[in-house]
Motif scaffolding. Structure first.
Motif, PDB file in Angstrom:
ATOM      1  N   VAL A 102       0.979  -0.912   0.065  1.00  0.00           N
ATOM      2  CA  VAL A 102      -0.036  -0.155  -0.197  1.00  0.00           C
ATOM      3  C   VAL A 102       1.015   1.182   0.066  1.00  0.00           C
ATOM      4  CG1 VAL A 102      -1.653   1.186   1.182  1.00  0.00           C
ATOM      5  CG2 VAL A 102      -1.841  -1.040   1.373  1.00  0.00           C
ATOM      6  N   VAL A 152      -9.750   6.676   2.942  1.00  0.00           N
ATOM      7  CA  VAL A 152      -9.866   6.752   4.214  1.00  0.00           C
ATOM      8  C   VAL A 152     -10.682   8.104   4.435  1.00  0.00           C
ATOM      9  CG1 VAL A 152      -8.806   7.101   6.523  1.00  0.00           C
ATOM     10  CG2 VAL A 152      -7.869   5.490   4.651  1.00  0.00           C
ATOM     11  N   TYR A 203       1.118   5.360   0.319  1.00  0.00           N
ATOM     12  CA  TYR A 203       0.655   6.379   0.845  1.00  0.00           C
ATOM     13  C   TYR A 203       1.290   7.668   0.414  1.00  0.00           C
ATOM     14  CZ  TYR A 203      -1.307   9.184   4.765  1.00  0.00           C
ATOM     15  OH  TYR A 203      -2.054  10.147   5.568  1.00  0.00           O
ATOM     16  N   LEU A 216     -12.057   2.477   3.617  1.00  0.00           N
ATOM     17  CA  LEU A 216     -11.413   1.725   4.752  1.00  0.00           C
ATOM     18  C   LEU A 216     -11.857   2.721   6.102  1.00  0.00           C
ATOM     19  CD1 LEU A 216      -9.223   0.045   6.217  1.00  0.00           C
ATOM     20  CD2 LEU A 216      -7.507   1.922   5.680  1.00  0.00           C
ATOM     21  N   VAL A 270       2.937  -0.548   4.429  1.00  0.00           N
ATOM     22  CA  VAL A 270       2.556   0.731   4.065  1.00  0.00           C
ATOM     23  C   VAL A 270       3.798   1.502   3.688  1.00  0.00           C
ATOM     24  CG1 VAL A 270       1.241   2.873   4.203  1.00  0.00           C
ATOM     25  CG2 VAL A 270       0.302   0.745   5.198  1.00  0.00           C
ATOM     26  N   ALA A 323      -4.043   1.575   8.343  1.00  0.00           N
ATOM     27  CA  ALA A 323      -4.147   0.887   7.017  1.00  0.00           C
ATOM     28  C   ALA A 323      -3.253  -0.439   7.407  1.00  0.00           C
ATOM     29  CB  ALA A 323      -3.751   1.832   5.859  1.00  0.00           C
ATOM     30  N   LEU A 351      -3.279   4.844  -1.507  1.00  0.00           N
ATOM     31  CA  LEU A 351      -4.206   5.111  -0.132  1.00  0.00           C
ATOM     32  C   LEU A 351      -4.523   6.640  -0.255  1.00  0.00           C
ATOM     33  CD1 LEU A 351      -5.313   4.553   2.662  1.00  0.00           C
ATOM     34  CD2 LEU A 351      -3.232   4.903   3.435  1.00  0.00           C
ATOM     35  N   ILE A 360      -7.636   2.886  -2.404  1.00  0.00           N
ATOM     36  CA  ILE A 360      -8.018   2.833  -0.761  1.00  0.00           C
ATOM     37  C   ILE A 360      -8.520   4.276  -0.262  1.00  0.00           C
ATOM     38  CG2 ILE A 360      -7.683   2.026   1.549  1.00  0.00           C
ATOM     39  CD1 ILE A 360      -5.774  -0.010   0.498  1.00  0.00           C
TER      40      ILE A 360
END
Length: 227
Positions: free
Chosen positions: A10, A140, A12, A182, A38, A30, A113, A138
């Motif tokens: 993932v 958030v 970010y 998420l 991450v 996450a 993310l 993803i």
């Protein structure tokens, strides 16, 4: 850094100017929710305007300090390295995902993310339609800015027809294409608040990790950057 060994890497991305405790909470949340590694990806310095409150190298160093000792979190300099090779060229998320896809191969699950506020503006990103072909997205929610109930028309059309995924196992089972919400217990915090506090001579304890606070003080960052 090496890539290709994560079950679900993932990524970010962000300016991280500076990284703060809310950023860290998202990354940890996450990691724990998705059983994923991450990778935090600081953005490169913009080529056609003033650099952020700290340089790319300084922002990357603060990310490294913030995640030191945190298993499952990693600093990735992919955008900084590309900017050094292609000086003057803007650094777009689609370029980063294309590069990662080339490195990881076509079958490796891969996710990017973002926050709910970024989802609302996703249709303004460079070549945004290609993002889903390269990775899962993803999303958030953030305090005061949860997932938008109504998406812009172009984006709503793109995600219609089963793009939303509600089972995290789908992220592990497919290379990309999912839009996954998420749910995380998020905390308040913003880089603007940190910069404003420093510029106003206030302590930033509780806003950023202690090592980041010490770095900001030692390098005299943000003392004149209240915005």
């Amino acid at each position: 850094m090496s890539r290709g060994t994560d079950r679900l890497p993932v990524y970010y991305g962000g300016t991280f100017d500076p990284i703060h405790n809310a950023h860290l909470a998202i990354a940890i949340g996450a990691r724990d929710a998705l059983h994923a590694r991450v990778h935090l990806v600081p953005a490169a310095d913009p080529p056609h305007r003033a650099v952020p409150g700290a340089s790319a190298a300084q922002r990357a160093q603060m990310v490294a300090l913030a995640i030191a000792g945190q298993p499952g979190l990693a600093l990735d300099r992919i955008e900084l390295e590309r900017a050094a090779r292609l000086q003057g060229r803007p650094s777009y998320t689609v370029d980063t995902l294309q590069q990662l896809r080339q490195q990881l191969g076509p079958e490796q699950p891969l996710a990017w993310l973002i926050g709910g506020d970024s989802l609302a503006g996703l249709a303004g990103w460079h070549q945004w339609q290609r993002l889903f072909a390269l990775a899962h997205i993803i999303v958030v929610g953030r305090p005061g800015n949860l997932l938008p109930e109504v998406l812009p028309t172009d984006l709503a059309a793109q995600v219609a027809g089963g793009r939303w995924c509600m089972d995290a196992q789908q992220l592990h089972a497919r290379p990309g294409g999912c839009l996954y919400p998420l749910p995380l217990p998020l905390r308040e915090g913003s880089a603007t608040a940190v910069r404003s506090a420093v510029a106003g001579g206030q302590a930033v304890d509780g806003l950023v990790p202690p090592a980041v606070a010490a770095y900001i003080d030692a390098h005299k960052l943000y003392r004149f950057h209240a915005g």
